[in-house]
Enzyme design. Structure first.
Site, PDB file in Angstrom:
ATOM      1  N   GLY A 173       0.796  -1.219   0.000  1.00  0.00           N
ATOM      2  CA  GLY A 173       0.000   0.000   0.000  1.00  0.00           C
ATOM      3  C   GLY A 173       0.826   1.265   0.000  1.00  0.00           C
ATOM      4  O   GLY A 173       0.415   2.293  -0.548  1.00  0.00           O
ATOM      5  N   GLU A 196       3.316  -9.336  -2.151  1.00  0.00           N
ATOM      6  CA  GLU A 196       1.975  -9.906  -2.057  1.00  0.00           C
ATOM      7  C   GLU A 196       1.901 -11.413  -2.284  1.00  0.00           C
ATOM      8  O   GLU A 196       1.071 -12.103  -1.674  1.00  0.00           O
ATOM      9  CB  GLU A 196       1.037  -9.182  -3.036  1.00  0.00           C
ATOM     10  CG  GLU A 196       0.626  -7.789  -2.589  1.00  0.00           C
ATOM     11  CD  GLU A 196       1.732  -6.755  -2.759  1.00  0.00           C
ATOM     12  OE1 GLU A 196       1.616  -5.658  -2.194  1.00  0.00           O
ATOM     13  OE2 GLU A 196       2.710  -7.059  -3.474  1.00  0.00           O
ATOM     14  N   ASP A 204      -0.800  -5.274  -6.205  1.00  0.00           N
ATOM     15  CA  ASP A 204      -1.907  -4.397  -6.586  1.00  0.00           C
ATOM     16  C   ASP A 204      -1.461  -2.941  -6.522  1.00  0.00           C
ATOM     17  O   ASP A 204      -0.353  -2.621  -6.892  1.00  0.00           O
ATOM     18  CB  ASP A 204      -3.128  -4.681  -5.711  1.00  0.00           C
ATOM     19  CG  ASP A 204      -2.885  -4.399  -4.231  1.00  0.00           C
ATOM     20  OD1 ASP A 204      -1.727  -4.484  -3.768  1.00  0.00           O
ATOM     21  OD2 ASP A 204      -3.862  -4.078  -3.513  1.00  0.00           O
TER      22      ASP A 204
END
Length: 491
Positions: A173, A196, A204
């Site tokens: 993030g 991830e 992502d």
């Protein structure tokens, strides 16, 4: 007129009396009573009871906003959690960015983190706990990703200069909050990774856009292995646009606060001034080339090339390197990389490889919309809860119980399910309508391999250096990057 002369004329410093008050810029309360992202024609969603409760439970101090003359700063303030991003933080940052985009007083936005991390990722432990509740909890997790991706897209299309201080751990993030910015500053403390696949998820926060656009096959390699890059390597490989020592960040922030831009000045012209200002604080590089260079870089580009049909072909190539490596170092690397990929979630690895293949064709808006659909699929898949529990909560050393358990067990249809789109056929509504297919600010970093090779055609190396140094206005790292590229291709 030279850029430096232009800089002096357009960025007249504040008076001495004014600058003596810089240090007492007061932080703003983070609470937002009328969040802008809940209004307008492109709303986030009608607030459910769960959303309203989450807003009531938000920590008012997990983000600190500060006004310092022309600078508006965002400080992530969960140092004990390594500033891991959660809904509370995103709900505060979005309306501030929208507010500052409309403000004539806001010249530059800076985002940074408190403590030893910029942002180590999302609060995935909370998401795993929600997922255990079944479909309702899984939807709550999906809603979080929708909110996070809206924020990331807003940053990627922001209309004011946005500077990310990637000082410390920058993963997951935290990468989404920084990688799409025009200015990304690495320091000796920077540690970049997209980890991830380690927890049964996929890279992502816009990784579908930025990883396939990295040079050679580096993006695919980083996506599948979760390999970490230290600050200087992040700079050389284009993850960061600048490298400065962390001790100068506060001085840089004060200097950026002094910049004044005429209202008529185009965004790119403002970028040029900020770029030159950051370069004022460049004090030398700790290495004359990245760790991934020479024969290792050539091997990565070959093994992880997009022409490889599937993950099995990549593993076969790694086995060949392991068995026929010209150096012990390369043999060790191949052995380690094989072991790493085989310990990751098989479905995550397979989905991630497909993501790297198709993401190169997605626009920045499509990227976040597609990633939202993939993330929602992962919230309903057992590997996410298994991976987060084993790796982050219980900290087990042994391989998690993935399902399917091996790459051989992953079927094509299993991967395809992650790319079919939402059942409703509706895409994630984004806050901004802006879109593009290539980063409009890519010129701010170091020259890329292909540009160096084009420039090198029929020229002496010193002429190549002189030409690109002039084009990039003496930017730190240009000389070193040129030498590494020319040496690599000459070998």
């Amino acid at each position: 007129m030279s850029l430096c002369a232009s800089l002096r004329r357009t960025t007249a410093p504040l008076s001495w009396a004014s600058r003596t008050h810089t240090a007492i810029a007061m932080p703003l309360r983070a609470k937002v009573t009328n969040p802008a992202w809940m209004s307008g024609t492109r709303r986030y969603a009608t607030p459910t009871a769960d959303v309203l409760k989450a807003q009531q439970d938000d920590d008012p101090d997990d983000v600190i906003f500060t006004n310092n003359y022309g600078v508006r700063s965002i400080e992530l303030n969960r140092p004990k959690k390594l500033n891991s991003l959660n809904g509370s933080m995103a709900r505060k940052i979005i309306p501030r960015l929208q507010e500052w985009a409309k403000s004539e007083m806001a010249g530059v936005v800076i985002i940074k983190g408190a403590g030893r991390a910029f942002c180590a990722g999302g609060d995935v432990a909370a998401l795993a706990n929600w997922n255990r509740e079944g479909p309702k909890g899984q939807q709550r997790s999906s809603d979080y990703f929708g909110l996070e991706y809206k924020l990331d897209h807003l940053i990627a299309t922001y209309t004011k200069p946005y500077v990310a201080f990637m000082d410390g751990i920058t993963m997951g993030g935290g990468v989404g909050l920084s990688i799409h910015a025009p200015f990304r500053i690495a320091t000796e403390n920077t540690l970049f990774a997209m980890p991830e696949t380690t927890i049964g998820f996929f890279p992502d926060v816009g990784a579908s856009f930025f990883l396939p656009r990295m040079e050679g096959s580096l993006g695919v390699y980083l996506a599948l292995t979760s390999e970490q890059l230290k600050g200087i390597d992040a700079f050389y490989h284009g993850v960061a646009t600048h490298y400065i020592h962390s001790s100068t960040l506060q001085q840089l922030e004060s200097r950026l606060a002094e910049l004044q831009f005429p209202d008529y000045m185009e965004l790119n012209d403002r970028f040029k001034i900020i770029n030159a200002t950051i370069e004022e604080y460049s004090t030398g590089l700790p290495a004359d080339k990245p760790t991934i260079s020479g024969e290792l870089r050539k091997t990565i580009d070959r093994v992880f090339h997009q022409d490889q049909p599937n993950i099995k072909a990549i593993l076969t190539s790694l086995e060949q390197v392991r068995d026929n490596a010209p150096t012990p170092e390369l043999q060790t690397w191949a052995t380690k990389t094989l072991d790493t990929i085989q310990t990751r979630s098989p479905i995550s690895v397979a989905v991630t490889l497909q993501q790297m293949r198709v993401g190169r064709q997605w626009s920045i808006a499509q990227t976040f919309q597609k990633e939202y659909e993939i993330a929602s699929q992962f919230m309903a898949h057992p590997d996410f809860v298994e991976g987060v529990t084993a790796r982050l909560i219980e900290r087990k050393k042994e391989r998690p119980n993935w399902a399917p358990n091996t790459l051989d067990d992953v079927k094509g249809r299993d991967v395809d399910e992650f790319f079919v789109g939402s059942a409703s056929g509706q895409s994630l509504p984004l806050i901004s309508d802006a879109d593009y297919n290539e980063y409009p600010h890519a010129w701010i970093g170091l020259p890329r391999d292909d540009e160096i090779l084009r420039e090198a055609g029929g020229k002496k190396s010193e002429d190549v250096v002189a030409s690109l140094l002039e084009k990039y206005e003496g930017k730190q790292g240009v000389r070193e990057k040129i030498k590494e590229v020319l040496d690599r291709y000459a070998a």
